[in-house]
Design a protein around this motif. Structure first.
Motif, PDB file in Angstrom:
ATOM      1  N   ASP A 124       0.804  -1.100  -0.061  1.00 21.52           N
ATOM      2  CA  ASP A 124       0.049  -0.048  -0.032  1.00 21.52           C
ATOM      3  C   ASP A 124       0.713   1.390   0.012  1.00 21.52           C
ATOM      4  OD1 ASP A 124      -2.383  -1.460  -0.008  1.00 21.52           O
ATOM      5  OD2 ASP A 124      -2.820  -1.001   2.078  1.00 21.52           O
ATOM      6  N   LEU A 125       1.800   1.055   0.511  1.00 21.91           N
ATOM      7  CA  LEU A 125       2.906   2.501   0.727  1.00 21.91           C
ATOM      8  C   LEU A 125       3.733   2.520  -0.481  1.00 21.91           C
ATOM      9  CD1 LEU A 125       3.710   2.155   4.595  1.00 21.91           C
ATOM     10  CD2 LEU A 125       2.160   3.880   3.563  1.00 21.91           C
ATOM     11  N   LEU A 126       4.276   1.470  -0.754  1.00 20.43           N
ATOM     12  CA  LEU A 126       5.308   1.399  -1.671  1.00 20.43           C
ATOM     13  C   LEU A 126       5.024   0.298  -2.744  1.00 20.43           C
ATOM     14  CD1 LEU A 126       7.809   2.857  -2.696  1.00 20.43           C
ATOM     15  CD2 LEU A 126       9.347   1.357  -1.487  1.00 20.43           C
ATOM     16  N   PRO A 127       4.124   0.389  -3.612  1.00 24.63           N
ATOM     17  CA  PRO A 127       3.619  -0.649  -4.555  1.00 24.63           C
ATOM     18  C   PRO A 127       4.844  -1.432  -5.502  1.00 24.63           C
ATOM     19  CG  PRO A 127       2.339   1.041  -4.806  1.00 24.63           C
ATOM     20  CD  PRO A 127       3.485   1.527  -3.933  1.00 24.63           C
ATOM     21  N   THR A 128       5.802  -0.847  -5.636  1.00 24.10           N
ATOM     22  CA  THR A 128       7.060  -1.334  -6.424  1.00 24.10           C
ATOM     23  C   THR A 128       8.301  -1.527  -5.446  1.00 24.10           C
ATOM     24  OG1 THR A 128       8.157   1.187  -6.819  1.00 24.10           O
ATOM     25  CG2 THR A 128       6.525   0.203  -8.643  1.00 24.10           C
ATOM     26  N   TRP A 129       7.989  -2.185  -4.338  1.00 26.65           N
ATOM     27  CA  TRP A 129       8.957  -2.231  -3.320  1.00 26.65           C
ATOM     28  C   TRP A 129       9.903  -3.244  -3.788  1.00 26.65           C
ATOM     29  CZ3 TRP A 129       9.888  -7.162  -1.185  1.00 26.65           C
ATOM     30  CH2 TRP A 129       8.889  -7.961  -1.388  1.00 26.65           C
ATOM     31  N   ARG A 130       9.611  -4.410  -4.549  1.00 21.35           N
ATOM     32  CA  ARG A 130      10.397  -5.344  -5.104  1.00 21.35           C
ATOM     33  C   ARG A 130      11.678  -4.740  -6.012  1.00 21.35           C
ATOM     34  NH1 ARG A 130       5.192  -7.896  -5.663  1.00 21.35           N
ATOM     35  NH2 ARG A 130       5.165  -9.593  -4.158  1.00 21.35           N
ATOM     36  N   SER A 131      11.432  -3.758  -6.694  1.00 20.79           N
ATOM     37  CA  SER A 131      12.427  -3.083  -7.440  1.00 20.79           C
ATOM     38  C   SER A 131      13.483  -2.324  -6.659  1.00 20.79           C
ATOM     39  CB  SER A 131      11.840  -2.258  -8.405  1.00 20.79           C
ATOM     40  OG  SER A 131      11.315  -1.289  -7.929  1.00 20.79           O
ATOM     41  N   TRP A 132      13.165  -2.070  -5.279  1.00 19.76           N
ATOM     42  CA  TRP A 132      13.984  -1.037  -4.557  1.00 19.76           C
ATOM     43  C   TRP A 132      14.845  -2.163  -3.530  1.00 19.76           C
ATOM     44  CZ3 TRP A 132      14.995   3.893  -5.514  1.00 19.76           C
ATOM     45  CH2 TRP A 132      14.280   4.686  -6.455  1.00 19.76           C
ATOM     46  N   TYR A 133      14.112  -3.083  -3.018  1.00 21.62           N
ATOM     47  CA  TYR A 133      14.464  -3.865  -1.842  1.00 21.62           C
ATOM     48  C   TYR A 133      14.832  -5.320  -2.089  1.00 21.62           C
ATOM     49  CZ  TYR A 133      13.348   0.351   0.667  1.00 21.62           C
ATOM     50  OH  TYR A 133      13.092   1.715   1.262  1.00 21.62           O
ATOM     51  N   PRO A 134      15.653  -5.950  -1.589  1.00 22.29           N
ATOM     52  CA  PRO A 134      15.950  -7.373  -1.778  1.00 22.29           C
ATOM     53  C   PRO A 134      14.956  -8.443  -0.798  1.00 22.29           C
ATOM     54  CG  PRO A 134      17.671  -6.487  -0.072  1.00 22.29           C
ATOM     55  CD  PRO A 134      16.697  -5.533  -0.759  1.00 22.29           C
ATOM     56  N   SER A 135      14.211  -7.597   0.059  1.00 23.52           N
ATOM     57  CA  SER A 135      13.357  -8.614   1.048  1.00 23.52           C
ATOM     58  C   SER A 135      12.316  -7.716   1.328  1.00 23.52           C
ATOM     59  CB  SER A 135      13.811  -9.331   1.996  1.00 23.52           C
ATOM     60  OG  SER A 135      14.241  -8.359   3.061  1.00 23.52           O
ATOM     61  N   LEU A 136      11.115  -8.369   1.664  1.00 25.86           N
ATOM     62  CA  LEU A 136      10.011  -7.626   2.254  1.00 25.86           C
ATOM     63  C   LEU A 136      10.404  -6.683   3.559  1.00 25.86           C
ATOM     64  CD1 LEU A 136       6.836  -6.752   2.416  1.00 25.86           C
ATOM     65  CD2 LEU A 136       6.722  -9.015   3.805  1.00 25.86           C
ATOM     66  N   PHE A 137      11.149  -7.757   4.286  1.00 27.87           N
ATOM     67  CA  PHE A 137      11.582  -7.235   5.721  1.00 27.87           C
ATOM     68  C   PHE A 137      12.420  -5.716   5.762  1.00 27.87           C
ATOM     69  CE2 PHE A 137      10.568 -11.542   6.435  1.00 27.87           C
ATOM     70  CZ  PHE A 137       9.547 -11.290   7.494  1.00 27.87           C
ATOM     71  N   ASP A 138      13.343  -5.737   4.567  1.00 29.69           N
ATOM     72  CA  ASP A 138      14.000  -4.567   4.376  1.00 29.69           C
ATOM     73  C   ASP A 138      13.021  -3.433   4.098  1.00 29.69           C
ATOM     74  OD1 ASP A 138      16.687  -5.680   4.878  1.00 29.69           O
ATOM     75  OD2 ASP A 138      16.757  -6.272   2.990  1.00 29.69           O
ATOM     76  N   ALA A 139      12.138  -3.718   3.185  1.00 33.47           N
ATOM     77  CA  ALA A 139      11.305  -2.540   2.941  1.00 33.47           C
ATOM     78  C   ALA A 139      10.592  -2.079   4.136  1.00 33.47           C
ATOM     79  CB  ALA A 139      10.388  -3.038   1.640  1.00 33.47           C
ATOM     80  N   ALA A 140       9.843  -3.074   4.767  1.00 33.55           N
ATOM     81  CA  ALA A 140       9.148  -2.756   6.000  1.00 33.55           C
ATOM     82  C   ALA A 140       9.901  -1.967   7.066  1.00 33.55           C
ATOM     83  CB  ALA A 140       8.716  -4.017   6.585  1.00 33.55           C
ATOM     84  N   ALA A 141      11.160  -2.263   7.119  1.00 33.61           N
ATOM     85  CA  ALA A 141      12.047  -1.453   7.976  1.00 33.61           C
ATOM     86  C   ALA A 141      12.201  -0.093   7.763  1.00 33.61           C
ATOM     87  CB  ALA A 141      13.263  -2.398   8.252  1.00 33.61           C
ATOM     88  N   ASP A 142      12.519  -0.063   6.422  1.00 30.56           N
ATOM     89  CA  ASP A 142      12.728   1.394   6.012  1.00 30.56           C
ATOM     90  C   ASP A 142      11.372   2.404   6.014  1.00 30.56           C
ATOM     91  OD1 ASP A 142      15.609   1.005   5.651  1.00 30.56           O
ATOM     92  OD2 ASP A 142      15.347   1.078   3.213  1.00 30.56           O
ATOM     93  N   LEU A 143      10.450   1.585   5.674  1.00 32.90           N
ATOM     94  CA  LEU A 143       9.049   2.346   5.782  1.00 32.90           C
ATOM     95  C   LEU A 143       8.584   2.555   7.192  1.00 32.90           C
ATOM     96  CD1 LEU A 143       7.265   0.592   2.920  1.00 32.90           C
ATOM     97  CD2 LEU A 143       8.240   2.905   2.824  1.00 32.90           C
TER      98      LEU A 143
END
Length: 106
Positions: free
Chosen positions: A20-39
């Protein structure tokens, strides 16, 4: 209003919250947890080295769970009774009767 948003976000999976916050998170982060931590959806807790022992960690998790259970169900603490140590005793296996062997006669 923040309570409603928090309650709603708690019911959604972490993946749904990140998407919901970052639909293209896969192109920026190697894992879901890295994206969730940065968000800011998850964060690490700093702990003392003594809490890394499994027995200490389990004790704190268990007491925290017990406290949350008591709060949720309005349970009052019961007075603690002194607990006597429990001793387990094994019954000895019954022995077979001893038979004397006759002496050989020469």
């Amino acid at each position: 209003m923040t309570d409603t948003v928090t309650a709603t976000s708690d019911r959604r999976s972490l993946r749904e919250q990140v998407e919901d916050l970052l639909p293209t998170w896969r192109s920026w982060y190697p894992s879901l947890f890295d994206a969730a931590a940065d968000l800011g959806l998850i964060r690490a807790r700093v702990c003392s080295p003594s809490s890394l022992m499994l027995s200490n960690r389990h004790a704190s998790v268990q007491s925290e769970a017990m406290q949350m259970f008591k709060e949720k169900w309005s349970v009052e603490d019961e007075p603690e009774e002194p607990q006597l140590p429990i001793r387990l005793q094994r019954h000895p296996t019954p022995r077979k009767p001893f038979k004397k062997k006759p002496k050989p006669s020469y």
